[in-house]
Scaffold this motif. Structure first.
Motif, PDB file in Angstrom:
ATOM      1  N   TYR A  52       6.604  -7.350  -5.546  1.00  0.00           N
ATOM      2  CA  TYR A  52       6.549  -7.967  -6.876  1.00  0.00           C
ATOM      3  C   TYR A  52       6.437  -6.855  -7.927  1.00  0.00           C
ATOM      4  O   TYR A  52       5.650  -5.921  -7.742  1.00  0.00           O
ATOM      5  CB  TYR A  52       5.337  -8.876  -7.027  1.00  0.00           C
ATOM      6  CG  TYR A  52       5.265 -10.039  -6.056  1.00  0.00           C
ATOM      7  CD1 TYR A  52       5.887 -11.254  -6.368  1.00  0.00           C
ATOM      8  CD2 TYR A  52       4.569  -9.940  -4.859  1.00  0.00           C
ATOM      9  CE1 TYR A  52       5.813 -12.329  -5.501  1.00  0.00           C
ATOM     10  CE2 TYR A  52       4.495 -11.010  -3.980  1.00  0.00           C
ATOM     11  CZ  TYR A  52       5.110 -12.203  -4.304  1.00  0.00           C
ATOM     12  OH  TYR A  52       5.031 -13.270  -3.438  1.00  0.00           O
ATOM     13  N   ILE A  54       5.462  -6.784 -11.866  1.00  0.00           N
ATOM     14  CA  ILE A  54       4.890  -7.753 -12.819  1.00  0.00           C
ATOM     15  C   ILE A  54       4.550  -7.059 -14.138  1.00  0.00           C
ATOM     16  O   ILE A  54       3.846  -6.048 -14.163  1.00  0.00           O
ATOM     17  CB  ILE A  54       3.587  -8.370 -12.246  1.00  0.00           C
ATOM     18  CG1 ILE A  54       3.823  -8.864 -10.821  1.00  0.00           C
ATOM     19  CG2 ILE A  54       3.081  -9.485 -13.136  1.00  0.00           C
ATOM     20  CD1 ILE A  54       2.576  -8.799  -9.955  1.00  0.00           C
ATOM     21  N   VAL A  59       9.500  -9.864 -14.815  1.00  0.00           N
ATOM     22  CA  VAL A  59       8.886 -10.116 -13.509  1.00  0.00           C
ATOM     23  C   VAL A  59      10.006 -10.122 -12.467  1.00  0.00           C
ATOM     24  O   VAL A  59      11.026 -10.788 -12.641  1.00  0.00           O
ATOM     25  CB  VAL A  59       8.146 -11.471 -13.497  1.00  0.00           C
ATOM     26  CG1 VAL A  59       7.694 -11.823 -12.093  1.00  0.00           C
ATOM     27  CG2 VAL A  59       6.941 -11.428 -14.427  1.00  0.00           C
ATOM     28  N   LYS A  61      10.858 -10.214  -8.095  1.00  0.00           N
ATOM     29  CA  LYS A  61      10.343 -10.460  -6.742  1.00  0.00           C
ATOM     30  C   LYS A  61      11.474 -10.142  -5.780  1.00  0.00           C
ATOM     31  O   LYS A  61      12.613 -10.585  -5.988  1.00  0.00           O
ATOM     32  CB  LYS A  61       9.936 -11.932  -6.609  1.00  0.00           C
ATOM     33  CG  LYS A  61       9.457 -12.333  -5.231  1.00  0.00           C
ATOM     34  CD  LYS A  61       9.186 -13.839  -5.195  1.00  0.00           C
ATOM     35  CE  LYS A  61       8.789 -14.299  -3.809  1.00  0.00           C
ATOM     36  NZ  LYS A  61       8.606 -15.775  -3.758  1.00  0.00           N
ATOM     37  N   LEU A  84       2.887  -3.658 -13.008  1.00  0.00           N
ATOM     38  CA  LEU A  84       2.150  -3.584 -11.748  1.00  0.00           C
ATOM     39  C   LEU A  84       3.132  -3.880 -10.615  1.00  0.00           C
ATOM     40  O   LEU A  84       3.867  -4.865 -10.675  1.00  0.00           O
ATOM     41  CB  LEU A  84       1.031  -4.637 -11.742  1.00  0.00           C
ATOM     42  CG  LEU A  84       0.219  -4.759 -10.459  1.00  0.00           C
ATOM     43  CD1 LEU A  84      -0.651  -3.517 -10.229  1.00  0.00           C
ATOM     44  CD2 LEU A  84      -0.667  -6.010 -10.505  1.00  0.00           C
ATOM     45  N   VAL A  86       3.337  -4.738  -6.622  1.00  0.00           N
ATOM     46  CA  VAL A  86       2.503  -5.190  -5.495  1.00  0.00           C
ATOM     47  C   VAL A  86       3.404  -5.407  -4.285  1.00  0.00           C
ATOM     48  O   VAL A  86       4.382  -6.156  -4.357  1.00  0.00           O
ATOM     49  CB  VAL A  86       1.771  -6.515  -5.821  1.00  0.00           C
ATOM     50  CG1 VAL A  86       0.801  -6.873  -4.697  1.00  0.00           C
ATOM     51  CG2 VAL A  86       1.028  -6.425  -7.143  1.00  0.00           C
ATOM     52  N   VAL A  88       3.453  -6.847  -0.541  1.00  0.00           N
ATOM     53  CA  VAL A  88       2.669  -7.776   0.280  1.00  0.00           C
ATOM     54  C   VAL A  88       3.348  -7.942   1.637  1.00  0.00           C
ATOM     55  O   VAL A  88       4.522  -8.320   1.716  1.00  0.00           O
ATOM     56  CB  VAL A  88       2.551  -9.149  -0.412  1.00  0.00           C
ATOM     57  CG1 VAL A  88       1.712 -10.101   0.431  1.00  0.00           C
ATOM     58  CG2 VAL A  88       1.959  -9.012  -1.801  1.00  0.00           C
ATOM     59  N   SER A  95      -0.831  -1.908  -4.055  1.00  0.00           N
ATOM     60  CA  SER A  95      -0.372  -2.042  -5.435  1.00  0.00           C
ATOM     61  C   SER A  95      -0.500  -0.726  -6.196  1.00  0.00           C
ATOM     62  O   SER A  95      -1.240   0.174  -5.793  1.00  0.00           O
ATOM     63  CB  SER A  95      -1.160  -3.132  -6.155  1.00  0.00           C
ATOM     64  OG  SER A  95      -2.512  -2.754  -6.268  1.00  0.00           O
TER      65      SER A  95
END
Lengths: 289, 165
Positions: A52, A54, A59, A61, A84, A86, A88, A95
């Motif tokens: 991600y 952000i 934004v 993904k 940011l 991240v 996952v 992050s």
């Protein structure tokens, strides 16, 4: 009993896999990117993950394969800002933050010039303020040189070169002595914006009238009305003729037509006649038939 | 003329379940590089409207509703935030911003009075959710450059951009 053993083995395997991922899950990237440029994030670990990006400006993904370079083509992130990232993978996360900064190449100037119309010969009468943006409408906040040029139809030019502060610069210019349309240009590199500023004559200067008998009336007429810089005062400007005799007052307002104003008033021997325009007073005549 | 540093505490209502509270707002004396003097009433109005824009910003990105930006944002700032909201809606994600501290200063008032520029060092919490599942919650800080322009009854944010600290 066998079921418990199987469950234990599976649980152990899952924990081992997660530990392996946890130990390996990582990403590296520069802390600063230029808006609109392509960039890459190097991931490490095994298996699949979700990345991600952000920020208030954008934004993103993306499903990624860990261990591979994650490539973002140009214009993927074009809005300047603090982001940011991240990564996952299952319950594991990694992050980090980075900044997108504007391109240093200006593409757009937001230029506010005021007023659009003003009298000639006014010190600091014209102001211009400029904000500098890149091709993605990001404010270029690093200091950069902006030039302001004000040129008149008579060929005179005022130029000022200034450094922007936080993406903004401003200047004040004098209106020139000649009436007409000036070009006010803000320029940075190859990018420029032009505004037109109309300079109109100032107040009348040296207002002078003459009088002559015309039948039973007196014919009053000004000479051609000029401002103090020699520009003919605009037609429509009001000239006021006043005649007074023993406490009686006659006042007539006349617009200038084709450069001068004229009127007929009562012809009274010994009357005092004056002329004015706005706050400017002209000559006075004591009428004698 | 140096003015004493003002410290406000502005109460903000929030629908967020995370980090509800108040943001402290510290206003440094204006450091203008424009020619136009800044009247106290103008300064107060600009700061009030700017702080309200944070409420709209928070609500809009949390609820993925660009309509919530209408009152406080205009031009480039509104277009970019609207794009972000559309991206979020498309991806099924949302972002909860909770500003904690503002340390702001007015740095430019354009000579014709049609724009004001603010620099704001903001501390904020950011919670990111994917299909209502919390992905991350982070304490962030950023330096914002904000340009506001007057509209009918209020100052609205036209540029809303962070710069590296």
């Amino acid at each position: 009993m066998r079921l418990r053993q199987l469950f234990l083995i599976i649980s152990l395997a899952v924990v081992t896999m997660q530990l392996a991922l946890a130990q390996g899950l990582n990403m590296t990237f520069p802390r600063v990117f230029k808006a609109g440029n392509s960039f890459s994030i190097q991931s490490s670990g095994n298996g699949k993950a979700t990345l991600y990006i952000i920020g208030p400006g954008q934004v993103l993904k993306r499903d990624v394969q860990l261990g591979e370079m994650i490539f973002f083509q140009s214009a993927s992130l074009s809005n300047s800002g603090h982001y940011l990232a991240v990564l996952v993978a299952g319950s594991e996360k990694k992050s980090g933050t980075f900044d997108i900064v504007p391109s240093s190449q200006p593409a757009e100037l937001s230029f506010l010039a005021k007023p659009s119309r003003l009298p000639v010969d006014l010190k600091g009468g014209i102001t211009g303020a400029v904000y500098v943006f890149d091709a993605y409408h990001n404010l270029i906040y690093t200091p950069a040189l902006v030039s302001f040029e004000l040129s008149s139809p008579g060929g005179s030019m005022q130029t000022k070169v200034l450094l922007t502060h936080d993406g903004a610069a401003w200047t004040g210019m004098d209106s020139t002595a000649l009436q007409g349309t000036d070009r006010f240009v803000a320029r940075m590199g190859d990018v420029s914006e032009t505004r037109l500023v109309q300079q109109v004559p100032g107040d009348p200067c040296g207002l002078k009238m003459s009088a002559q008998q015309s039948g039973q009336q007196i014919q009053l007429a000004t000479e051609t009305v000029y401002d103090c810089r020699g520009n003919p005062v605009t037609d429509g400007t009001i000239v006021t003729f006043t005649e007074s005799y023993h406490g009686t007052l006659w006042t007539v307002d006349v617009p200038i037509k084709r450069g001068f104003a004229e009127v007929e008033m009562p012809s009274i021997n010994g009357a005092a006649i004056s002329v004015a325009s706005g706050i400017v007073l002209g000559n006075q005549i004591e009428w004698k038939r | 003329m140096l003015k004493s540093i003002l410290i406000f505490c502005l109460a903000f209502n929030t629908v967020s379940s995370f980090g509800a509270g108040q943001a402290s707002v510290r206003v440094e004396p204006a450091n203008l590089h424009g020619s136009r003097p800044l009247q106290e009433q103008t300064e107060t109005a600009v700061i009030r409207d700017y702080m309200q824009s944070w409420e709209s910003f928070r609500a809009a990105l949390e609820q993925n509703s660009a309509l919530l930006l209408d009152q406080d944002f205009v031009g480039t700032a509104k277009e970019k935030l609207t794009d972000t909201i559309q991206q979020q809606a498309l991806l099924g994600v949302s972002t909860h911003y909770m500003d904690r501290e503002h340390d702001l200063q007015i740095v430019f008032y354009s000579p014709e009075g049609l724009s004001i520029e603010i620099v704001d060092k903001v501390q904020y919490d950011m919670q990111f959710l994917d299909k209502k599942r919390v992905i991350t919650t982070q304490r962030m800080s950023a330096r914002y450059i904000v340009i506001l322009t007057p509209s009918e009854v209020r100052w609205r944010v036209r540029v809303f951009q962070t710069v590296p600290e």
